[in-house]
Design an enzyme around this catalytic site. Structure first.
Site: not given
Ligand code: HMG
Ligand code: MG
Length: 300
Positions: A238, A13-14, A247, A207, A205
């Site tokens: 994003c 996803r990310d 990430n 990055h 989370h």
């Protein structure tokens, strides 16, 4: 010491949402199957967002439906609103992740509404999720800095995180969206957040734009966090946070944790297959230091 760690693999996803090219459905599926074989217990499959906003995530619900889903793995879909939630439940999704931000400007750019409007949007989702026994994870973005507003007050993050938790999120993921944080700022953030939330329900989370993510994870471990989101090969970013890189790479997180005496449950050789697969599909170098060093050692 609680030595068991939950890694939430967000690469599908990310990781893929920020790619310039759209990855084929079957390639996303193969990547996910390889992640399952690697032993991840929590995998974010994709997002049910507007394909006009993020075309890379189109057909994520179909992907969820097509995936073989062993019982021991929690698969989730990211949803911004009721339309996304309905798409997720139609394919039998058992866990969703909702997302808002601690920065008004970022919320507007990312989901086209204010923070409080987003929380109001989530209210009927919480109700329906409870009715369908669907777990809801909550993300708060820009927990340290915002690409549009700069520094964000940790008190504000704590208050939004608490609102989501009280509304029904079983876990709150603190999104360090642009990767500018360093451990001292993570400490300040956690001082406030852990005043109002149990450490066992909070995920980091990170990055890795400034290469600080592993240091930030170490700091979070000191504060009792045992859940971390990461992306195979350090993919990601994003689309609405310009300049932010991927990430933290899962491979490096696994190495750090295992070397520190924690148990991740990940099979390294299977993880490397997933890693090699997706980097060859994307024709990209792997950002993980572990993978570079390990590969060089194997070849020597
Ligand atoms: P909007 O334009 O305000 O939506 O976007 P709307 O309700 O006005 O609807 C407009 C059109 O979008 C309509 O279609 C809807 O059907 C459609 P039309 O009638 O014009 O053909 N639409 C949808 N289509 C599919 N799925 C949906 C959906 N909702 C509406 N769920 C919206 C609002 C929230 C939809 C939009 O802003 C959006 O999709 N944003 C998502 C952005 C995104 O995915 N960002 C990346 C994920 S967040 C992230 O990466 C951070 C994180 O990793 C943590 C961190 O690092 O900080 C989680
Ligand atoms: Mg992210």
């Amino acid at each position: 010491m609680n030595d068991s760690i939950k890694i939430v693999e967000v690469g599908a996803r990310d990781g893929l949402q920020n790619e310039k090219s759209v990855i084929q459905f079957n390639q996303r599926l193969e990547f996910l199957n390889l992640l399952v074989r690697s032993g991840f217990k929590a995998i974010e499959v994709g997002s049910c967002v507007s394909p006009r906003w993020v075309p890379q995530m189109d057909r994520s619900a179909d992907l969820y439906a097509a995936l073989e889903k062993p019982e021991q793995v929690d698969f989730s879909l990211l949803v911004p609103n009721m339309q996304g939630f309905e798409a997720a439940i139609q394919v039998g999704c058992k866990e969703i992740a909702i997302f808002t931000a601690a920065s008004e400007s970022f919320a507007q750019k990312n989901i086209n509404c204010s923070i409080q409007q987003s929380i109001q949007r989530f209210e009927p989702i919480f109700e329906m999720a409870k009715h369908h026994e669907i777990k809801v994870r909550g993300y708060v973005s820009c927990v340290v800095d915002c690409p549009y507003e700069g520094a964000i007050a940790p008190q504000k993050v704590a208050s939004i995180a608490k609102q989501l938790f009280d509304s029904g999120c079983y876990e709150i993921s603190l999104g360090e969206t642009i990767g500018t944080a360093s451990p001292i700022r993570v400490r300040k953030l956690l001082q406030h957040c852990l005043d109002v939330l149990p450490a066992g329900r909070v995920a980091g989370h990170f990055h890795d734009t400034y290469g600080m993510a592993l240091a930030n994870i170490s700091e979070s471990l000191n504060w009792g966090l045992r859940i971390f989101d990461s992306s195979i090969a350090g993919l990601g970013g994003c689309p609405y946070a310009k300049g932010a890189s991927g990430n933290v790479s899962t491979e490096d997180v696994v190495y750090l944790l295992e070397q520190s005496g924690f148990k991740t449950g990940i099979d390294i050789s299977e993880m490397l297959k997933a890693s090699n697969y997706i980097t060859s599909v994307l024709q990209r170098d792997n950002k993980s230091h572990f993978v570079k060093a390990y590969t060089a050692k194997m070849l020597s």
